[in-house]
Design a protein around this motif. Structure first.
Motif, mmCIF file in Angstrom:
data_model
loop_
_atom_site.group_PDB
_atom_site.id
_atom_site.type_symbol
_atom_site.label_atom_id
_atom_site.label_comp_id
_atom_site.label_asym_id
_atom_site.label_seq_id
_atom_site.Cartn_x
_atom_site.Cartn_y
_atom_site.Cartn_z
ATOM 1 N N GLN A 290 0.822 -1.198 0.000
ATOM 2 C CA GLN A 290 0.000 0.000 0.000
ATOM 3 C C GLN A 290 0.865 1.260 0.000
ATOM 4 O O GLN A 290 0.584 2.226 -0.717
ATOM 5 C CB GLN A 290 -0.920 -0.008 1.224
ATOM 6 N N GLU A 294 0.965 4.131 -2.903
ATOM 7 C CA GLU A 294 0.759 5.543 -2.632
ATOM 8 C C GLU A 294 1.912 6.382 -3.172
ATOM 9 O O GLU A 294 1.702 7.470 -3.729
ATOM 10 C CB GLU A 294 0.582 5.760 -1.130
ATOM 11 N N GLN A 295 3.155 5.880 -3.023
ATOM 12 C CA GLN A 295 4.301 6.598 -3.584
ATOM 13 C C GLN A 295 4.229 6.658 -5.106
ATOM 14 O O GLN A 295 4.531 7.686 -5.722
ATOM 15 C CB GLN A 295 5.596 5.936 -3.138
ATOM 16 N N LEU A 297 1.508 6.570 -6.886
ATOM 17 C CA LEU A 297 0.459 7.512 -7.245
ATOM 18 C C LEU A 297 0.941 8.951 -7.104
ATOM 19 O O LEU A 297 0.643 9.802 -7.956
ATOM 20 C CB LEU A 297 -0.759 7.271 -6.346
ATOM 21 N N ALA A 298 1.714 9.244 -6.037
ATOM 22 C CA ALA A 298 2.239 10.603 -5.863
ATOM 23 C C ALA A 298 3.197 10.975 -6.988
ATOM 24 O O ALA A 298 3.153 12.097 -7.511
ATOM 25 C CB ALA A 298 2.930 10.710 -4.507
#
Length: 435
Positions: A290, A294-295, A297-298
């Motif tokens: 997860q 998230e990284q 996506l950033a």
């Protein structure tokens, strides 16, 4: 037929527009005086180039005489460069007071006598040299004499007593001054000279500049050819900048987002295998997956924002630049006064110029503060980025300045960099508004 009754409105006499000559207004005299003053300034500059033309004309004559015995052939290249330099000086002077007069590209033009004789541009420059060194100099000196004569006569009562008896006369020698009434008569004559100067100065300036605009201007089609060459160069720069941007995006996706997604896939596979054997370890792996997602996506969002920042669409250029300043490690002040919006491509270019400049300042300058000024000047968007760093920035050091220049020139803009060693560094970019 309809009849006029007592209630019909008849226009008053002062409501009928006047058809006679318009009475002079006070500011008309100031406008004429300002025009005469500008013309005087033009004539002063013309006298300077006329003196240079006279000196060069004498040198051309000496070179031509020396060519008769063969020695002057060695002087021809330098003489032609001198003629071109004087002509370029006149072109620059004329361009300051009217439409730009385009000259030759630096380093071009004939250097041999045979080529110079056959070159039409060189013959036109020589014709201008003769005319400006003679007629242009006379017109310039006349234009300088008129205001001096007017000032001398107008101030005559202030100094005529200092002149020996019998030698105090006006500029034309028409009035011999022996008393105060005659001195004031000369002063009135000076006011007439002022009127003559105001009336004739603009015409003298036009006559002095006319041969230069006629003979030093390029042949028909030259301006268009230069423009086509410039557009060809900027088109190539735009394509190059586009290819560079695509490579940057590809590297960002390949080295960042893609690696994160691979890590997510590996962690999810390991967690799936560990579900039955060790649920606690699977939970830790899912948490890592997860975090990696998230990284990724950033980083993906950062790449998307680098293509076209959403803030430019949602808000304004000023807000976008304020966001850049807030995220800059160096203290940065944004001074933007552009309430209206511009073309999307122009705003995006301005945004990336400032972003790249602030990145360079943070990485290379050692500056403590930076300032970004944004203004609209006529039909152009003007930016100036300054910092108080060590200076010494150049386009060959790989600091991203080449990319800024290419982005700017792709929009038919201008890029100027001043970065002396020791600082400060100033970057000015001008872009067409695109409206």
């Amino acid at each position: 037929m309809p009849t006029r009754d007592a209630t019909d409105v008849v226009p008053a006499d002062d409501a009928i527009p006047a058809t006679g000559p318009r009475p002079p207004r006070p500011w008309d005299a100031f406008a004429r005086a300002r025009t005469a003053l500008d013309a005087f300034e033009h004539l002063v500059g013309g006298v300077g180039t006329a003196i240079l033309a006279l000196v060069m004309l004498v040198w051309v004559a000496a070179t031509a005489a020396a060519c008769l015995v063969g020695v002057g052939l060695l002087l021809v290249p330098g003489t032609l460069r001198g003629v071109r330099a004087v002509a370029d000086r006149e072109r620059a002077r004329l361009s300051q007071w009217g439409p730009e007069v385009i000259g030759r590209e630096p380093g071009t033009g004939p250097t041999r006598l045979r080529d110079a004789v056959a070159d039409r541009g060189t013959r036109r420059e020589l014709r201008w040299l003769v005319g400006h060194a003679s007629v242009g100099l006379v017109l310039g000196m006349t234009g300088l004499t008129l205001p001096l004569t007017a000032a001398t006569n107008a101030t005559f009562p202030l100094w005529w007593r200092l002149v020996p008896q019998g030698e105090a006369t006006d500029s034309l020698g028409l009035i011999t001054v022996n008393d105060w009434p005659s001195a004031f008569a000369v002063s009135l004559l000076g006011l007439g000279w002022v009127a003559v100067a105001v009336g004739f100065e603009p015409g003298l300036a036009w006559l002095q500049a006319w041969p230069g605009r006629r003979l030093l201007a390029p042949d028909p089609g030259t301006d268009l050819a230069l423009r086509v060459a410039q557009l060809t160069a900027t088109r190539a720069a735009a394509l190059d900048a586009h290819a560079t941007e695509l490579r940057r995006i590809e590297r960002s996706l390949h080295d960042g987002t893609q690696n994160r997604m691979v890590a997510v896939t590996v962690l999810l596979g390991a967690a799936r295998r560990a579900v039955e054997r060790d649920p606690s370890a699977a939970d830790a792996m899912l948490e890592q997956a997860q975090g990696a997602a998230e990284q990724a996506l950033a980083e993906l969002r950062a790449v998307v924002r680098s293509i076209l920042p959403p803030v430019l669409t949602d808000r304004s250029l000023t807000d976008a630049l304020s966001g850049l300043a807030a995220g800059c490690p160096v203290a940065c002040r944004i001074d933007a006064d552009v309430p209206e919006r511009f073309a999307a491509s122009v705003e995006a270019t301005a945004y990336f110029v400032v972003a790249e400049a602030l990145t360079n300042i943070a990485k290379h300058s050692g500056a403590r503060q930076a300032t970004v000024v944004v203004r609209r000047r006529a039909d152009r968007l003007w930016l100036r980025i300054t910092d108080d760093g060590r200076g010494g920035a150049d386009e060959v050091s790989g600091s991203g300045l080449v990319g800024i220049r290419r982005r700017t020139e792709a929009h038919d803009g201008t890029f100027v960099l001043a970065s002396p060693v020791g600082g400060p560094t100033t970057m000015e970019v001008s872009l067409p508004c695109g409206l």
